[in-house]
Design an enzyme around this catalytic site. Sequence first.
Site, mmCIF file in Angstrom:
data_model
loop_
_atom_site.group_PDB
_atom_site.id
_atom_site.type_symbol
_atom_site.label_atom_id
_atom_site.label_comp_id
_atom_site.label_asym_id
_atom_site.label_seq_id
_atom_site.Cartn_x
_atom_site.Cartn_y
_atom_site.Cartn_z
ATOM 1 N N TYR A 182 82.191 25.953 28.580
ATOM 2 C CA TYR A 182 81.279 26.867 29.269
ATOM 3 C C TYR A 182 79.875 26.766 28.668
ATOM 4 O O TYR A 182 78.879 26.679 29.404
ATOM 5 C CB TYR A 182 81.787 28.303 29.161
ATOM 6 C CG TYR A 182 80.847 29.330 29.754
ATOM 7 C CD1 TYR A 182 80.686 29.438 31.129
ATOM 8 C CD2 TYR A 182 80.098 30.178 28.936
ATOM 9 C CE1 TYR A 182 79.815 30.363 31.680
ATOM 10 C CE2 TYR A 182 79.226 31.109 29.477
ATOM 11 C CZ TYR A 182 79.092 31.199 30.846
ATOM 12 O OH TYR A 182 78.216 32.125 31.377
ATOM 13 N N LYS A 186 76.243 25.708 30.377
ATOM 14 C CA LYS A 186 75.032 26.528 30.326
ATOM 15 C C LYS A 186 73.865 25.769 29.689
ATOM 16 O O LYS A 186 72.703 25.979 30.066
ATOM 17 C CB LYS A 186 75.314 27.819 29.568
ATOM 18 C CG LYS A 186 76.306 28.758 30.255
ATOM 19 C CD LYS A 186 75.735 29.366 31.539
ATOM 20 C CE LYS A 186 76.203 28.732 32.809
ATOM 21 N NZ LYS A 186 75.664 29.402 34.023
ATOM 22 N N THR A 219 79.943 42.021 33.716
ATOM 23 C CA THR A 219 80.164 41.386 35.016
ATOM 24 C C THR A 219 81.631 41.011 35.151
ATOM 25 O O THR A 219 82.365 40.944 34.167
ATOM 26 C CB THR A 219 79.306 40.118 35.177
ATOM 27 O OG1 THR A 219 79.871 39.076 34.371
ATOM 28 C CG2 THR A 219 77.869 40.353 34.748
#
Length: 310
Positions: A182, A186, A219
């Site tokens: 991940y 990014k 989120t």
Amino acid sequence: MTQLTRMRLTDPLATAPDLTGRHAIVTGGASGLGLASTRSLALRGATVLIGARDLERANTVRDRLLEENRLPAERIALAPLDLIDPESIRQFALGAAHRSVDLLVLNAGISSVPLRHDRAGVESQFATNHLGHFALTGRLLPSLGRGTAARVVTVSSALYVRARMDLGDLASTGHYSPGGAYARSKLANAVFAVELNRRLAASGSPIRSFAAHPGMARTPLHTTYPSAATRLLTGAIARAIGRESDPANVGVMTAALHPNADPGLFWGPVGSKTAPDALGEPFKPIATDLATGTALWNTSERLTGIRFLS
């Protein structure tokens, strides 16, 4: 080259422009930060096209958003978009080809999932979070070129500073760490945003490319981690220090809308959890290195088959 310094903008959206007549696209615009972007843009008058994998769920969100904010139905539209599927990207871009695009928010993403691969054998987080957005941007560049003061905003993460690009093992065959993959995606987002802006400027295009991040945000992404322990830990941290999606999104919206936002800075929230300012900070050298940017761009063109600004 002049060294950029950090820039803090207080209450940056208080003077956000009226967006009536402007067209925006938000990938993953029906949940989390993407939903916050969709709401903010639509309330300012923009027509927003949401790219979503789950159209049924996105349509429910759209209907609620229109009703709660008393917006006309045409203000928010939906189209299917699966960023790991080249044909889905092509069809989405074809559907948007008839319009000018003033703002493209590259927000959708997956996080810390078990090892999976796209059709070309690329690890799914890199394929979705970076390659899908790279291909989409290339396909939408003509529409952006017809926009007014068009901007591309790529949503990255402050975690990019911990990552290694490792373009030699995009299948992650040697070792797979969900969190590491991940972070690499990014980093790719940040490098792409910088390199895209460099190439746009070199070509004489008025389009500008920005990178932004939400800091620690609450989120739905935190609920997708495969490890229960990771879900519990990140959920606890988010509840303790994280911001809700709307205030966390201030960096993204500043990059998208503020006339003084510098594309050479990495934009995110700072200060209050409920009403933060926007802070633009210089990128770390890993994101601005020309050789890294060129290597990522060339690799992305080869893997997607999409060539632009070369």
